[in-house]
Motif scaffolding. Structure first.
Motif, short mmCIF file in Angstrom:
data_model
loop_
_atom_site.label_atom_id
_atom_site.label_comp_id
_atom_site.label_asym_id
_atom_site.label_seq_id
_atom_site.Cartn_x
_atom_site.Cartn_y
_atom_site.Cartn_z
N ALA A 68 23.11 44.63 50.70
CA ALA A 68 23.75 45.28 49.22
C ALA A 68 24.14 46.25 49.69
CB ALA A 68 22.42 46.29 48.46
N ALA A 69 23.85 46.94 50.65
CA ALA A 69 24.37 47.60 51.63
C ALA A 69 25.94 47.82 52.00
CB ALA A 69 23.58 48.11 52.39
N ALA A 70 26.22 46.51 52.42
CA ALA A 70 27.50 45.81 52.66
C ALA A 70 28.12 45.93 51.22
CB ALA A 70 26.97 45.27 53.73
N HIS A 71 27.35 45.64 50.44
CA HIS A 71 28.54 45.53 48.88
C HIS A 71 28.98 46.62 48.73
CE1 HIS A 71 28.86 41.25 50.38
NE2 HIS A 71 28.64 41.52 50.29
N GLN A 72 28.65 48.25 49.24
CA GLN A 72 28.29 49.10 48.60
C GLN A 72 29.97 49.34 47.92
OE1 GLN A 72 26.26 50.44 45.62
NE2 GLN A 72 28.17 51.67 45.11
N GLY A 73 30.21 49.55 49.24
CA GLY A 73 31.37 50.49 48.95
C GLY A 73 32.75 49.74 48.46
N SER A 74 32.94 48.71 48.52
CA SER A 74 33.80 47.65 47.97
C SER A 74 33.58 47.24 45.91
CB SER A 74 34.39 46.94 48.44
OG SER A 74 33.20 45.04 48.06
N TRP A 75 31.89 47.50 46.17
CA TRP A 75 31.77 47.23 44.72
C TRP A 75 32.16 48.51 43.81
CZ3 TRP A 75 31.45 44.79 40.53
CH2 TRP A 75 30.87 44.46 39.47
N ALA A 76 31.25 49.95 44.15
CA ALA A 76 31.85 51.06 43.57
C ALA A 76 33.60 51.12 43.34
CB ALA A 76 31.33 52.14 44.65
N THR A 77 34.14 51.12 44.11
CA THR A 77 35.76 51.02 44.38
C THR A 77 36.51 49.91 42.82
OG1 THR A 77 36.16 49.76 45.83
CG2 THR A 77 36.18 51.93 45.72
N THR A 78 35.49 49.26 42.17
CA THR A 78 35.94 47.95 41.30
C THR A 78 35.74 48.47 39.79
OG1 THR A 78 34.49 46.32 42.05
CG2 THR A 78 35.02 46.02 39.72
N ALA A 79 37.68 48.62 39.67
CA ALA A 79 37.69 49.08 38.21
C ALA A 79 36.54 48.93 36.78
CB ALA A 79 39.18 48.39 37.67
N PRO A 80 36.44 49.89 36.57
CA PRO A 80 35.30 50.34 35.33
C PRO A 80 35.38 49.13 34.53
CG PRO A 80 36.00 52.87 35.95
CD PRO A 80 36.98 51.57 36.50
N ARG A 81 36.81 48.48 33.90
CA ARG A 81 37.20 47.58 32.67
C ARG A 81 36.88 46.45 33.78
NH1 ARG A 81 43.17 48.03 30.84
NH2 ARG A 81 41.92 49.69 29.62
N ASN A 82 36.87 46.17 34.72
CA ASN A 82 36.29 44.90 35.73
C ASN A 82 34.51 44.84 35.76
OD1 ASN A 82 39.33 43.99 36.14
ND2 ASN A 82 38.47 44.56 38.40
N ARG A 83 34.55 46.04 35.84
CA ARG A 83 32.60 46.19 35.61
C ARG A 83 32.05 45.54 33.67
NH1 ARG A 83 32.94 50.57 39.30
NH2 ARG A 83 32.35 51.77 37.58
N SER A 84 32.62 46.39 33.18
CA SER A 84 32.52 45.95 31.67
C SER A 84 32.54 44.68 31.19
CB SER A 84 33.62 46.72 30.93
OG SER A 84 33.34 47.30 29.47
N GLY A 85 33.85 43.92 31.62
CA GLY A 85 33.94 43.04 32.02
C GLY A 85 33.37 41.19 32.00
N ILE A 86 32.61 41.99 33.18
CA ILE A 86 31.86 41.72 33.57
C ILE A 86 30.02 41.51 32.12
CG2 ILE A 86 30.08 40.70 35.47
CD1 ILE A 86 31.89 41.52 37.30
N LEU A 87 29.97 42.48 32.11
CA LEU A 87 28.82 42.41 31.06
C LEU A 87 28.78 42.15 29.56
CD1 LEU A 87 28.53 46.15 32.27
CD2 LEU A 87 26.53 43.99 32.82
N ALA A 88 30.50 42.50 29.53
CA ALA A 88 30.14 41.33 28.14
C ALA A 88 30.20 39.92 28.31
CB ALA A 88 31.94 41.83 27.46
N ARG A 89 30.77 39.46 29.04
CA ARG A 89 30.93 38.09 29.53
C ARG A 89 29.44 37.26 29.31
NH1 ARG A 89 35.47 39.17 31.83
NH2 ARG A 89 34.18 38.93 34.53
N ALA A 90 28.84 38.31 30.20
CA ALA A 90 27.16 38.33 30.31
C ALA A 90 26.89 37.96 29.50
CB ALA A 90 26.14 39.12 31.63
N ALA A 91 26.55 38.89 28.70
CA ALA A 91 26.24 38.89 26.91
C ALA A 91 26.34 37.88 26.78
CB ALA A 91 26.31 40.77 26.29
#
Length: 495
Positions: A68-91
């Protein structure tokens, strides 16, 4: 027809179980425990094993934290739209796989299939809600009062999170924590309850299918919580703890969190009062009581624990509630006719029986008791007790079972005082047709939430949480995302 339907469901369940990952999910890879430990997941309806899965120890837990610590930096800079898309697809995936997840929930937790389907829909709505919030994380820009400094305020992820969930809503509790963590840009170590890890493992698989990168979500099922939780929290790599469970365990975790000053969200125990006033619509009152009491076989922190009914309507209310509760069909949740499933385990079954015996010893009476099936399974008959005395354990602790504990009142101020006379303050319910009274009593109740003429308060778009020893922070609603964000302030001199 009924036998054929049940047979088909069990065949579908076998297919679903065969697809569930049984290892620890660390850095996107399935692996066994470092010491090869395993834990067997049981079906509470018959005590039979469902699957054997990896049982995380300290080495595994620390590996999950490192991931979790190793991936925090790259995940934090992921575009909000990408994170939103992942959640929408999960739903969307949860909507499409509703029946499979419902079968899994029923098998490992026990609730009837109809309730399990409702939990899947509820969980999907958390992902959908937070997908809509992910792109709206904002800050502010302005001048200091003296005009000499530009003030730039932004919100950014709090960092790697430890998420610990209970067994009673194995999908929804995970979604309620994972959804905002993904939306905010936080990586996670997710420890589900040892009684119900299968749903969580299947959920992690679904999130990977939705596009969640490896290492963002690490899942470590474990029956050895006391050996792994402290070491994880003391690494200093985890910056937030979100825990749902008992107040007793919550207090312990808060003490450990103090060592590294972790951000905490605590959704702890409840002791919900359910007040029926003399002007109540009794049809509404009974229906609300059935939902607030019997949802999940009474195994919910929001369950109506203490029912206070005005003396003028107590006889009629009790008679109808007793008729409804004792008429419910208790059995294996996979059977089509079942309305009430088993309790989670033998210890829970024994506890509820002891609570009933204590109340009867103190002067309570049995208004009615339902029936349970013969044979194995941790079943408890729906029971209605009247004249429950204030000193009874039923009135002081969470029942977590299908037992309605009724006492009567005549004075509004006295019943409000009784409702507030507890160390907990999660939710309260009141039934009245008088708007002034509804507002007055609602404002006087020392709870984080109030249900007025309803037995349901949970909603993904509303803040869920309590006061006093029922917890800290809120889940759901816009504030649910704030729990995973920190404010960052930059001072820029005006030149």
């Amino acid at each position: 027809m009924t036998a054929t339907l049940e047979s088909d469901r069990r065949a579908d369940l076998a297919r679903v179980l065969a697809a569930v990952p049984t290892g620890l999910l660390i850095d996107g890879q399935q692996r066994g425990a470092a010491d090869d430990a395993v834990v067997t997941v049981e079906n509470p309806a018959d005590g039979q094993p469902l699957l054997e899965i990896a049982d995380a120890g300290e080495a595994d837990a620390l590996a999950a934290v490192r991931s979790a610590a190793a991936h925090q930096g790259s995940w934090a800079t992921t575009a909000p739209r990408n994170r939103s898309g992942i959640l929408a697809r999960a739903a969307e995936l949860l909507d499409r796989q509703q029946e499979d997840f419902a079968l899994l929930i029923t098998a490992e937790m026990g609730k009837p299939l109809a309730e399990a389907r409702g939990e899947v829909a509820y969980a999907a709505e958390f992902f959908r809600w937070f997908s809509e919030q992910a792109g709206h994380i904002s800050g502010s820009y302005g001048l200091s009062a003296d005009g000499g400094t530009r003030i730039l305020v932004s919100r950014r992820p709090v960092g790697p999170c430890l998420l610990i969930t209970p067994w009673n809503f194995p999908l929804a509790m995970g979604a309620r924590k994972i959804g905002p963590a993904i939306a905010a840009g936080c990586t996670m170590v997710f420890k589900p309850a040892p009684q119900t890890p299968l749903t969580s493992l299947a959920l992690a698989q679904l999130l990977a299918e939705a596009g969640l990168p490896n290492g963002v979500l690490n899942v470590i099922a474990s029956s050895r919580a006391e050996l792994i939780t402290g070491p994880m929290m003391r690494t200093g790599a985890l910056r937030k703890l979100s825990f749902t469970g008992s107040t007793e365990v919550g207090r312990i975790l808060l003490r450990v969190a103090a060592d590294t000053v972790m951000r905490t969200s605590m959704e702890l125990g409840g002791n919900a009062p359910f007040i029926v006033f003399e002007d109540a619509d009794l049809d509404v009152a009974v229906e609300a009581a059935m939902v607030a009491k019997m949802r999940n076989m009474g195994q919910a922190c929001t369950a109506a624990n203490r029912m206070y009914v005005h003396a003028a309507v107590a006889t009629e209310f009790t008679a109808e509630l007793t008729r409804r509760m004792t008429g419910l069909v208790v059995g294996d949740g996979l059977q089509p006719e079942t309305q009430v499933g088993p309790l989670i385990d033998a210890a829970s079954q024994l506890k509820v029986r002891q609570f009933i015996d204590d109340a009867l010893d103190r002067g309570a009476s049995v208004a009615g008791i339902g029936s349970v099936p013969d044979g194995a399974g941790y079943f408890c008959a729906p029971t209605v007790l009247t004249d429950v005395q204030p000193g009874s354990v039923l009135s002081q602790a969470e029942i977590f079972g299908p037992v309605a504990a009724i006492s009567t009142f005549t004075d509004e101020s006295a019943v409000v005082a009784a409702a507030n006379d507890t160390e907990w303050g999660l939710v309260g319910y009141l039934i009245t047709e008088n708007l002034d009274r509804a507002l007055r009593v609602s404002e006087a109740m020392e709870t984080g939430m109030v249900g007025i003429n309803t037995g349901v308060v949970s909603n993904p778009s509303a803040p869920f949480g309590g006061v006093k020893q029922s917890g800290l922070g809120r889940e759901g609603g816009a504030v649910g995302l704030e729990e995973y964000l920190e404010l960052h302030y930059a001072a820029i001199p005006v030149r």
